[in-house]
Structures are given as structure tokens and as C-alpha cells.
Design a protein around this motif. Structure first.
Motif, PDB file in Angstrom:
ATOM      1  N   GLU A  70      95.215 -31.655 -81.223  1.00 60.62           N
ATOM      2  CA  GLU A  70      95.347 -30.943 -79.961  1.00 60.62           C
ATOM      3  C   GLU A  70      93.945 -30.740 -79.420  1.00 60.62           C
ATOM      4  OE1 GLU A  70      96.898 -26.643 -78.172  1.00 60.62           O
ATOM      5  OE2 GLU A  70      97.059 -27.108 -80.298  1.00 60.62           O
ATOM      6  N   LEU A  71      93.743 -31.120 -78.167  1.00 59.29           N
ATOM      7  CA  LEU A  71      92.392 -31.050 -77.606  1.00 59.29           C
ATOM      8  C   LEU A  71      92.097 -29.660 -77.060  1.00 59.29           C
ATOM      9  CD1 LEU A  71      92.037 -34.511 -75.829  1.00 59.29           C
ATOM     10  CD2 LEU A  71      91.236 -33.790 -78.062  1.00 59.29           C
ATOM     11  N   VAL A  72      92.146 -28.687 -77.937  1.00 59.71           N
ATOM     12  CA  VAL A  72      91.798 -27.319 -77.594  1.00 59.71           C
ATOM     13  C   VAL A  72      90.956 -26.775 -78.729  1.00 59.71           C
ATOM     14  CG1 VAL A  72      92.645 -25.001 -77.085  1.00 59.71           C
ATOM     15  CG2 VAL A  72      93.916 -26.991 -76.267  1.00 59.71           C
ATOM     16  N   GLY A  73      89.880 -26.089 -78.413  1.00 57.26           N
ATOM     17  CA  GLY A  73      89.026 -25.526 -79.444  1.00 57.26           C
ATOM     18  C   GLY A  73      88.344 -24.262 -78.990  1.00 57.26           C
ATOM     19  N   THR A  74      87.680 -23.608 -79.908  1.00 53.83           N
ATOM     20  CA  THR A  74      86.888 -22.439 -79.546  1.00 53.83           C
ATOM     21  C   THR A  74      85.636 -22.892 -78.811  1.00 53.83           C
ATOM     22  OG1 THR A  74      85.583 -22.453 -81.569  1.00 53.83           O
ATOM     23  CG2 THR A  74      87.708 -21.302 -81.649  1.00 53.83           C
ATOM     24  N   ALA A  75      84.964 -21.946 -78.204  1.00 51.06           N
ATOM     25  CA  ALA A  75      83.718 -22.267 -77.498  1.00 51.06           C
ATOM     26  C   ALA A  75      82.696 -22.853 -78.460  1.00 51.06           C
ATOM     27  CB  ALA A  75      83.165 -21.010 -76.813  1.00 51.06           C
ATOM     28  N   ASP A  76      82.615 -22.295 -79.673  1.00 51.98           N
ATOM     29  CA  ASP A  76      81.661 -22.799 -80.664  1.00 51.98           C
ATOM     30  C   ASP A  76      82.014 -24.215 -81.107  1.00 51.98           C
ATOM     31  OD1 ASP A  76      80.153 -20.508 -80.590  1.00 51.98           O
ATOM     32  OD2 ASP A  76      81.042 -19.629 -82.400  1.00 51.98           O
ATOM     33  N   GLU A  77      83.320 -24.489 -81.294  1.00 51.78           N
ATOM     34  CA  GLU A  77      83.737 -25.817 -81.718  1.00 51.78           C
ATOM     35  C   GLU A  77      83.428 -26.862 -80.654  1.00 51.78           C
ATOM     36  OE1 GLU A  77      87.488 -24.763 -84.690  1.00 51.78           O
ATOM     37  OE2 GLU A  77      87.839 -25.079 -82.546  1.00 51.78           O
ATOM     38  N   ILE A  78      83.708 -26.530 -79.412  1.00 53.74           N
ATOM     39  CA  ILE A  78      83.435 -27.468 -78.316  1.00 53.74           C
ATOM     40  C   ILE A  78      81.946 -27.702 -78.176  1.00 53.74           C
ATOM     41  CG2 ILE A  78      83.580 -27.783 -75.817  1.00 53.74           C
ATOM     42  CD1 ILE A  78      86.265 -26.266 -75.941  1.00 53.74           C
ATOM     43  N   SER A  79      81.164 -26.639 -78.309  1.00 53.65           N
ATOM     44  CA  SER A  79      79.717 -26.780 -78.242  1.00 53.65           C
ATOM     45  C   SER A  79      79.190 -27.670 -79.355  1.00 53.65           C
ATOM     46  CB  SER A  79      79.053 -25.392 -78.320  1.00 53.65           C
ATOM     47  OG  SER A  79      77.650 -25.507 -78.360  1.00 53.65           O
ATOM     48  N   TYR A  80      79.763 -27.509 -80.546  1.00 48.68           N
ATOM     49  CA  TYR A  80      79.360 -28.331 -81.689  1.00 48.68           C
ATOM     50  C   TYR A  80      79.727 -29.794 -81.462  1.00 48.68           C
ATOM     51  CZ  TYR A  80      78.637 -29.479 -86.657  1.00 48.68           C
ATOM     52  OH  TYR A  80      78.178 -30.021 -87.838  1.00 48.68           O
ATOM     53  N   PHE A  81      80.914 -30.036 -80.927  1.00 47.22           N
ATOM     54  CA  PHE A  81      81.319 -31.407 -80.628  1.00 47.22           C
ATOM     55  C   PHE A  81      80.364 -32.051 -79.631  1.00 47.22           C
ATOM     56  CE2 PHE A  81      83.572 -34.445 -77.918  1.00 47.22           C
ATOM     57  CZ  PHE A  81      84.013 -35.356 -78.859  1.00 47.22           C
ATOM     58  N   LEU A  82      80.020 -31.329 -78.580  1.00 48.26           N
ATOM     59  CA  LEU A  82      79.107 -31.870 -77.578  1.00 48.26           C
ATOM     60  C   LEU A  82      77.752 -32.203 -78.191  1.00 48.26           C
ATOM     61  CD1 LEU A  82      79.928 -29.477 -74.594  1.00 48.26           C
ATOM     62  CD2 LEU A  82      80.590 -31.877 -74.812  1.00 48.26           C
TER      63      LEU A  82
END
Length: 285
Positions: A70-82
Motif C-alpha cells: 500500500e503506497l501510504v507511509g508516515t512522514a519519516d518513512e516517505i522522507s527515508y524513501f526519498l
């Protein structure tokens, strides 16, 4: 693209079972049909021999614990992915703000070269199976689109993994950056689609466990998760020297996010942020 210069710390190695075993069967002549039976047996053995050395179809690797993505994450997870997916340790995209998504859009055919140990081959097989399990959890992604296949006999591999002394790395990959005991380099086209890659693993100056870590890290990063980070010491993408040999749950999530069909090669940060919305309650998928 690769690991920054690191000073190996003394750690104990890890021994595992050898990867390949062969079994032979013998039969005795008992009646007039035995000659026919022997011919059929030889033909079946020949078919087995010409099969790829290691091949992990997603139908077999899937179901090993990976959950639908599911393409939903926390702000920290999305930041880490980027941070991990946009940019790289070396090369023109080292600045994250100017980077784009790069990923494979065809099966990755792996050929092993050099002098790997039995433990190296065991690790490689396990990592391939784990990655294929994560890919199998992605809705809309089929093995024909992206999967990892280890076939040393394939006439046209697009990813080579070489096991050799670090001093010889530059002979295999001209873009090698000295001082890295594990290294990868990808060749994407102008649209960000990775078309081929090289992975280098040192056979000197590292323990077996450290080499097992490097196999996992460099192969995973050659998929398009090209940057390192200081954020999570347990992660396979940790910037500092480590010998971890497992993915964290977030590592697995990054692989699934990158290969979601909704994330396309060439997408920049602004578009990726739109595709990866933050979970309204702060919980990741």
C-alpha cells in the motif's frame, strides 16, 4: 554508486551449508525394456543439467511473508524513501533535489563471475528469493515485467556480480571508486530505466559475514535504491560500516514502493510525494 570508503571492523564470519548438491541414480538391466528405460533416464537428466543454475520464479518466491503493498507511509518513512531512492552515493544524481526514480522494467538476468565461496552463493540465492518475494506482493507487477533470475548460462545477462580482490575492481568496472569493498554501478537510459548493472564484491579484506552483507546491500541498491543514509543503523542502507545480513521491515517496504507500477522511472521528488501520500494517522502501510 557504492559504499563509501570503509574500515572493516573485526567480526566473526558466518558459515552456512553449501548451495548445490547433485544426486545420481543407477539402475540395473532386468528385462527387455530396460534399454528404453535407460535412454529415458538419460534424456531427463540432460534436461535437468541445461536448466539455469538458480532461478526464482515469483510464483515460488512469493508468499514468504511479504504482504500486498500500500503506497501510504508516515512522514519519516516517505522522507527515508526519498533519501534512498532519489540520488546516489556517486554520479550525477548525488544531489537528491535533482534526482529522479530509476528502476528496472524488465527481468534482471544475473551472471556470477570470479571466485565466490559456497557461502557467497548461498547468500546470493537467498537474497534473490527475498527480493522476488517482495516483488510478488506488488499488485499489477508480473514476473515478465520485473523479476530476478540467476542464470550463469544465459547468453545476454544484464547484471553481473563479480567476486574478486578489491585491487582488481577497476578492471571490471571503469567507474569504480577506490576504497569500496562492495560496489555497484547502473546504466539507466535517459528515461531512468536501468538497462544493465555491475556489482563488485571483494574477496579480500572482509570476513564472510561482511561479504554476505555486501552481497545483499549492493544487489539491492543496484535495483534503484542507490543512496545510503545515517538514519537507521539496522538498515541495509546504513551509511556506516556494518555487517547486517537481513532486511528491516522498512527496507522491504522501500523495495515494494519503488517497484509499484504507480512509481515510474524519471519521476522527480514532487511527483513522488503526490504518489506516496502520508498516512493520516501517522501509521505506515
Amino acid at each position: 554508486m557504492g559504499n563509501p570508503p570503509r574500515q572493516p571492523l573485526p567480526r566473526s564470519g558466518r558459515s552456512t551449508a553449501a548451495v548445490a548438491r547433485r544426486h545420481r541414480q543407477r539402475s540395473r538391466v532386468v528385462d527387455q525394456w530396460s534399454r528404453v528405460g535407460s535412454i529415458l533416464l538419460l534424456l531427463s537428466c540432460a534436461i535437468i543439467i541445461v536448466q539455469p543454475k538458480w532461478s526464482f520464479p515469483r510464483s515460488e518466491a512469493g508468499g514468504a511473508g511479504a504482504q500486498p503493498v500500500e503506497l501510504v507511509g508516515t512522514a519519516d518513512e516517505i522522507s527515508y524513501f526519498l533519501e534512498i531512492a532519489l540520488g546516489s552515493e556517486f554520479g550525477p544524481d548525488s544531489a537528491i533535489n535533482s534526482a529522479v526514480i530509476r528502476k528496472w522494467q524488465s527481468p534482471v538476468i544475473i551472471r556470477v563471475q570470479g571466485a565466490p565461496t559456497a557461502e557467497d552463493l548461498e547468500t546470493l540465492g537467498a537474497v534473490i528469493a527475498e527480493i522476488n518475494a517482495e516483488l510478488a506482493a506488488i499488485p499489477g507487477l508480473t514476473p515478465e515485467m520485473v523479476s530476478l533470475i540467476w542464470d550463469d548460462n544465459h547468453p545476454s545477462p544484464n547484471l553481473s556480480i563479480s567476486f574478486l580482490p578489491e585491487a582488481e575492481f577497476s578492471q571490471v568496472e571503469p567507474n569504480y571508486r577506490p576504497g569500496n569493498l562492495g560496489f555497484f554501478w547502473t546504466y539507466p537510459n535517459a528515461q531512468g530505466v536501468i538497462q544493465r548493472a555491475t556489482v563488485l564484491i571483494s574477496t579480500s579484506g572482509v570476513t564472510q559475514q561482511e561479504r554476505s552483507h555486501l552481497i545483499r546491500e549492493e544487489l539491492t541498491q543496484s535495483l534503484g535504491l542507490m543512496n545510503d543514509s545515517w538514519r537507521d543503523q539496522a538498515s541495509i542502507f546504513y551509511q556506516g560500516w556494518t555487517d547486517s545480513t537481513t532486511y528491516t521491515e522498512l527496507d522491504r517496504k522501500l523495495i515494494r514502493w519503488l517497484y509499484s507500477p504507480r512509481l515510474q522511472p524519471g519521476m522527480g521528488m514532487a511527483t513522488v510525494r503526490q504518489v506516496l501520500p502520508q498516512h493520516p494517522h501517522g501509521n505506515g502501510s
